[in-house]
Design an enzyme around this catalytic site. Structure first.
Site, PDB file in Angstrom:
ATOM      1  N   TYR A  28       0.815  -1.213   0.000  1.00  0.00           N
ATOM      2  CA  TYR A  28       0.000   0.000   0.000  1.00  0.00           C
ATOM      3  C   TYR A  28       0.855   1.272   0.000  1.00  0.00           C
ATOM      4  O   TYR A  28       0.802   2.082  -0.938  1.00  0.00           O
ATOM      5  CB  TYR A  28      -0.930  -0.060   1.207  1.00  0.00           C
ATOM      6  CG  TYR A  28      -1.672   1.208   1.549  1.00  0.00           C
ATOM      7  CD1 TYR A  28      -2.376   1.918   0.594  1.00  0.00           C
ATOM      8  CD2 TYR A  28      -1.684   1.674   2.865  1.00  0.00           C
ATOM      9  CE1 TYR A  28      -3.065   3.073   0.926  1.00  0.00           C
ATOM     10  CE2 TYR A  28      -2.387   2.811   3.216  1.00  0.00           C
ATOM     11  CZ  TYR A  28      -3.066   3.518   2.236  1.00  0.00           C
ATOM     12  OH  TYR A  28      -3.746   4.647   2.563  1.00  0.00           O
ATOM     13  N   GLY A  55       1.449  -7.445  -1.021  1.00  0.00           N
ATOM     14  CA  GLY A  55       1.713  -6.610  -2.177  1.00  0.00           C
ATOM     15  C   GLY A  55       1.193  -7.213  -3.473  1.00  0.00           C
ATOM     16  O   GLY A  55       0.958  -8.416  -3.578  1.00  0.00           O
ATOM     17  N   PHE A  94      10.248  -0.710   3.660  1.00  0.00           N
ATOM     18  CA  PHE A  94       8.895  -0.831   4.195  1.00  0.00           C
ATOM     19  C   PHE A  94       8.598  -2.226   4.736  1.00  0.00           C
ATOM     20  O   PHE A  94       7.763  -2.368   5.631  1.00  0.00           O
ATOM     21  CB  PHE A  94       7.858  -0.544   3.097  1.00  0.00           C
ATOM     22  CG  PHE A  94       7.848   0.845   2.574  1.00  0.00           C
ATOM     23  CD1 PHE A  94       7.267   1.873   3.292  1.00  0.00           C
ATOM     24  CD2 PHE A  94       8.412   1.140   1.347  1.00  0.00           C
ATOM     25  CE1 PHE A  94       7.242   3.167   2.814  1.00  0.00           C
ATOM     26  CE2 PHE A  94       8.393   2.424   0.844  1.00  0.00           C
ATOM     27  CZ  PHE A  94       7.812   3.444   1.583  1.00  0.00           C
ATOM     28  N   ALA A 139       7.649  -5.321   6.428  1.00  0.00           N
ATOM     29  CA  ALA A 139       7.544  -5.677   7.854  1.00  0.00           C
ATOM     30  C   ALA A 139       6.127  -6.147   8.142  1.00  0.00           C
ATOM     31  O   ALA A 139       5.191  -5.847   7.402  1.00  0.00           O
ATOM     32  CB  ALA A 139       7.881  -4.485   8.740  1.00  0.00           C
ATOM     33  N   SER A 167       7.652   3.765  13.214  1.00  0.00           N
ATOM     34  CA  SER A 167       6.251   3.882  13.613  1.00  0.00           C
ATOM     35  C   SER A 167       6.103   4.709  14.885  1.00  0.00           C
ATOM     36  O   SER A 167       6.977   4.699  15.756  1.00  0.00           O
ATOM     37  CB  SER A 167       5.677   2.484  13.867  1.00  0.00           C
ATOM     38  OG  SER A 167       4.394   2.551  14.452  1.00  0.00           O
ATOM     39  N   TYR A 196       5.205  -5.070  18.229  1.00  0.00           N
ATOM     40  CA  TYR A 196       5.366  -4.354  16.962  1.00  0.00           C
ATOM     41  C   TYR A 196       6.193  -3.081  17.165  1.00  0.00           C
ATOM     42  O   TYR A 196       7.179  -2.841  16.468  1.00  0.00           O
ATOM     43  CB  TYR A 196       4.006  -4.011  16.362  1.00  0.00           C
ATOM     44  CG  TYR A 196       4.097  -3.020  15.230  1.00  0.00           C
ATOM     45  CD1 TYR A 196       4.743  -3.362  14.043  1.00  0.00           C
ATOM     46  CD2 TYR A 196       3.567  -1.738  15.358  1.00  0.00           C
ATOM     47  CE1 TYR A 196       4.850  -2.435  13.009  1.00  0.00           C
ATOM     48  CE2 TYR A 196       3.658  -0.821  14.328  1.00  0.00           C
ATOM     49  CZ  TYR A 196       4.310  -1.169  13.160  1.00  0.00           C
ATOM     50  OH  TYR A 196       4.412  -0.250  12.144  1.00  0.00           O
ATOM     51  N   LYS A 227      10.151  -1.968  15.830  1.00  0.00           N
ATOM     52  CA  LYS A 227      10.451  -0.757  15.077  1.00  0.00           C
ATOM     53  C   LYS A 227      11.515   0.082  15.783  1.00  0.00           C
ATOM     54  O   LYS A 227      12.394   0.674  15.149  1.00  0.00           O
ATOM     55  CB  LYS A 227       9.177   0.059  14.856  1.00  0.00           C
ATOM     56  CG  LYS A 227       8.237  -0.551  13.832  1.00  0.00           C
ATOM     57  CD  LYS A 227       8.903  -0.637  12.467  1.00  0.00           C
ATOM     58  CE  LYS A 227       7.986  -1.146  11.395  1.00  0.00           C
ATOM     59  NZ  LYS A 227       8.640  -1.204  10.066  1.00  0.00           N
ATOM     60  N   PHE A 249       2.508   7.990  11.723  1.00  0.00           N
ATOM     61  CA  PHE A 249       1.301   7.931  12.521  1.00  0.00           C
ATOM     62  C   PHE A 249       0.261   7.146  11.685  1.00  0.00           C
ATOM     63  O   PHE A 249       0.649   6.244  10.953  1.00  0.00           O
ATOM     64  CB  PHE A 249       0.906   9.334  12.963  1.00  0.00           C
ATOM     65  CG  PHE A 249       1.796   9.817  14.108  1.00  0.00           C
ATOM     66  CD1 PHE A 249       1.304   9.909  15.392  1.00  0.00           C
ATOM     67  CD2 PHE A 249       3.148  10.065  13.903  1.00  0.00           C
ATOM     68  CE1 PHE A 249       2.133  10.286  16.454  1.00  0.00           C
ATOM     69  CE2 PHE A 249       3.983  10.436  14.951  1.00  0.00           C
ATOM     70  CZ  PHE A 249       3.472  10.538  16.230  1.00  0.00           C
ATOM     71  N   LEU A 288      -8.099   1.123  10.179  1.00  0.00           N
ATOM     72  CA  LEU A 288      -9.467   1.476  10.554  1.00  0.00           C
ATOM     73  C   LEU A 288     -10.369   1.747   9.363  1.00  0.00           C
ATOM     74  O   LEU A 288     -11.469   1.174   9.265  1.00  0.00           O
ATOM     75  CB  LEU A 288      -9.450   2.696  11.483  1.00  0.00           C
ATOM     76  CG  LEU A 288     -10.828   3.267  11.847  1.00  0.00           C
ATOM     77  CD1 LEU A 288     -11.658   2.229  12.596  1.00  0.00           C
ATOM     78  CD2 LEU A 288     -10.678   4.543  12.672  1.00  0.00           C
ATOM     79  N   GLY A 311      -2.531  -3.512  23.911  1.00  0.00           N
ATOM     80  CA  GLY A 311      -1.459  -2.785  23.244  1.00  0.00           C
ATOM     81  C   GLY A 311      -1.864  -1.482  22.591  1.00  0.00           C
ATOM     82  O   GLY A 311      -1.043  -0.840  21.926  1.00  0.00           O
ATOM     83  N   ASP A 312      -3.128  -1.046  22.746  1.00  0.00           N
ATOM     84  CA  ASP A 312      -3.577   0.204  22.129  1.00  0.00           C
ATOM     85  C   ASP A 312      -3.442   1.373  23.115  1.00  0.00           C
ATOM     86  O   ASP A 312      -4.122   1.391  24.150  1.00  0.00           O
ATOM     87  CB  ASP A 312      -5.046   0.099  21.710  1.00  0.00           C
ATOM     88  CG  ASP A 312      -5.226  -0.458  20.322  1.00  0.00           C
ATOM     89  OD1 ASP A 312      -4.229  -0.548  19.588  1.00  0.00           O
ATOM     90  OD2 ASP A 312      -6.364  -0.813  19.978  1.00  0.00           O
TER      91      ASP A 312
END
Length: 320
Positions: free
Chosen positions: A11, A36, A75, A77, A119, A143, A147, A171, A189, A283-284
């Protein structure tokens, strides 16, 4: 100049590949094609490869030599927070192991410029309204940890053999620069909400009891085309001798809650979006919004698109 783009058929990577092609830069893509799609990268050669495998270093070294690579944008990952909590060893193997193999190949091929996809998850759960690059980096999920380790690795390579690196802390990325490059992975989201609408299901909101104005998580949403432009700015920055910073936030500098995003989806699509609230996900963090002063001052980059632009472009690409 030829640029090797790992994860370039994905993406975000495909947006960067297209911008590089538009300015006449040679591109070679390395991608395992798990998410991809090779048709996204036009006539750029594609090397299908999992960076975490034993074959990665010799294959990358050969690609660097064959295509005259002078810089790399990395990119490739794994990137799902919840999955990283459930499968931490997999994330360490893929993200850290893959980056290590890439650095070994770059050293062998004498390629000394790297833009690394980091990230905002490196910050963990900050207590400040805006997070700065020189603030605490205390990731709360595997995650984000992988990073942050990737950033450590680029700095260590800089000390060891002269790597010039820019670590871009993304972000929340969304939207589409072109309809054929929309986000199809249904991991973030906005595509998750679109997928729910297609299935005539209520979208899920994970937690409505966070310490935020409406109880849902607040995030900084940046348009993918703005983000892609930031990579080109970082790549150009690596060619200069004056590089005061190696880590940059890439965001809009403005937060939007999950419920605010759903309201914008409702306004753009005309579809009634009434969510179902579930328990918080592990984890959020409650809020992550970027301080973008450093990237604006040093690289001359600033986001140009807002949440409406993001949702409108994402919906156009999704309908395509």
């Amino acid at each position: 100049m030829s640029v090797l783009v790992t994860g370039g058929a994905g993406y975000i990577g495909s947006h960067v590949v297209r911008l590089l092609q538009q300015r006449g830069t040679g591109v070679v893509v390395v991608d395992d094609l798990s998410n991809g799609r090779p048709e996204r990268v036009g006539d750029a050669p594609v090397v299908q490869l999992d960076l975490a495998t034993d074959a990665a270093v010799p294959t990358l070294t050969a690609a660097i030599a064959e295509h005259g690579v002078e810089a790399v944008i990395h990119f490739a990952a794994r990137k799902q927070v919840g999955q990283s909590v459930a499968e931490p060893a997999r994330y360490w193997s893929q993200n850290v192991g893959g980056t290590a193999n890439l650095l070994l190949a770059m050293e062998a091929g004498k390629v000394d410029k790297l833009v690394f996809s980091s990230s905002a998850a490196t910050y963990g759960a900050p207590t400040t309204p805006l997070v700065r690059e020189d603030g605490p980096a205390e990731p709360i999920n595997p995650y984000g940890q992988t990073k942050l380790v990737g950033e450590w690795m680029t700095r260590a390579a800089g000390r060891a053999w002269g790597l010039r690196a820019a670590n871009l802390r993304y972000f929340n990325v969304a939207g589409a620069g072109w309809d054929d490059l929309g986000d199809t992975a249904v991991m973030n989201l906005i595509p998750i909400v679109f997928s729910a609408l297609d299935a005539q299901q209520a979208p899920a909101v994970f937690g409505d009891d966070y310490p935020t104005p409406d109880g849902s998580c607040v995030r900084d949403y940046v348009h993918v085309l703005d983000l892609a432009q930031a990579h080109l700015a970082a790549l150009d920055h690596l060619a200069t001798d004056d590089r005061p910073h190696d880590t940059f936030n890439v965001g809009s500098g403005t937060g939007a809650s999950v419920l605010e995003v759903l309201a914008e989806v409702r306004a753009v699509t005309g579809v009634d979006v009434e969510p179902v609230v579930h328990a918080r996900r592990a984890g959020d963090p409650p809020q992550l919004v970027a301080d973008v002063e450093r990237i604006t001052t040093t690289l001359g980059w600033r986001a140009t698109k807002d949440l409406h632009d993001i949702v409108t472009s994402a919906w156009s690409a999704w309908r395509r």
